[in-house]
Scaffold this active site. Sequence first.
Site, PDB file in Angstrom:
ATOM      1  N   HIS A  88       0.806  -1.204  -0.120  1.00  0.00           N
ATOM      2  CA  HIS A  88      -0.066   0.077  -0.097  1.00  0.00           C
ATOM      3  C   HIS A  88       0.889   1.259   0.008  1.00  0.00           C
ATOM      4  O   HIS A  88       1.896   1.318   0.499  1.00  0.00           O
ATOM      5  CB  HIS A  88      -0.972  -0.126   1.111  1.00  0.00           C
ATOM      6  CG  HIS A  88      -2.021  -1.106   1.318  1.00  0.00           C
ATOM      7  ND1 HIS A  88      -3.320  -1.003   1.885  1.00  0.00           N
ATOM      8  CD2 HIS A  88      -2.087  -2.219   0.617  1.00  0.00           C
ATOM      9  CE1 HIS A  88      -4.006  -1.968   1.843  1.00  0.00           C
ATOM     10  NE2 HIS A  88      -3.293  -2.759   0.820  1.00  0.00           N
ATOM     11  N   GLU A 135       0.887   3.905   2.055  1.00  0.00           N
ATOM     12  CA  GLU A 135       1.306   4.181   3.029  1.00  0.00           C
ATOM     13  C   GLU A 135       2.385   3.534   3.628  1.00  0.00           C
ATOM     14  O   GLU A 135       3.382   4.103   4.048  1.00  0.00           O
ATOM     15  CB  GLU A 135       0.212   4.205   4.164  1.00  0.00           C
ATOM     16  CG  GLU A 135      -0.975   4.928   3.725  1.00  0.00           C
ATOM     17  CD  GLU A 135      -2.146   4.032   3.052  1.00  0.00           C
ATOM     18  OE1 GLU A 135      -3.323   4.368   3.465  1.00  0.00           O
ATOM     19  OE2 GLU A 135      -1.980   3.184   2.156  1.00  0.00           O
ATOM     20  N   CYS A 141      -6.229   1.903   5.842  1.00  0.00           N
ATOM     21  CA  CYS A 141      -6.945   0.527   6.281  1.00  0.00           C
ATOM     22  C   CYS A 141      -6.197   0.190   7.652  1.00  0.00           C
ATOM     23  O   CYS A 141      -5.321   0.942   8.042  1.00  0.00           O
ATOM     24  CB  CYS A 141      -6.753  -0.516   5.119  1.00  0.00           C
ATOM     25  SG  CYS A 141      -5.156  -1.085   5.053  1.00  0.00           S
ATOM     26  N   CYS A 194      -2.629  -0.364   7.509  1.00  0.00           N
ATOM     27  CA  CYS A 194      -1.661   1.086   7.267  1.00  0.00           C
ATOM     28  C   CYS A 194      -1.642   1.793   8.531  1.00  0.00           C
ATOM     29  O   CYS A 194      -0.513   2.323   9.069  1.00  0.00           O
ATOM     30  CB  CYS A 194      -2.202   1.642   6.225  1.00  0.00           C
ATOM     31  SG  CYS A 194      -1.534   0.862   4.680  1.00  0.00           S
TER      32      CYS A 194
END
Length: 152
Positions: free
Chosen positions: A53, A55, A83, A86
């Site tokens: 992801h 992040e 999410c 993260c």
Amino acid sequence: MSQDADLMLRALEQARKAQAAGEVPVGAVVVKDGEIIGAGFNAPISTHDPTGHAEILALRDAANKLGNYRLPGCELYVTLEPCAMCIGAMLHARISRLVYGAADPKTGACGSVLDLFSEPRLNHHATVTAGVMAEECGALLREFFAGKRAKV
């Protein structure tokens, strides 16, 4: 333009890189003392990595630059509400502030589905600023998924 909006534009630049690579267009930047020290965009498909992801990649980039997995005093700007995975990484990194654009009603962990930063049993908390350039961030995602649906 506010500093938050200016830095969210930088996260949007990262999101457009994800889109160009065929990934869901989410981008992130890590900032310390007003300077971008880490950047990332979604890449789980191309890297075959479920943790790919934006992040996570931005946190890794910043940690490598600082030579420390702890990032106190750092802020993370991301185009989509993070999410739970993260947020967990941000907790471990000790991010001081999170700024995000569009809310994520399906997996958002800053209030849309869960609110992990307000969970009192967790050992770290960050300040959260939601909705910075939400329309621009959301539009990029809507356009991406509309294009995907049109190809089906």
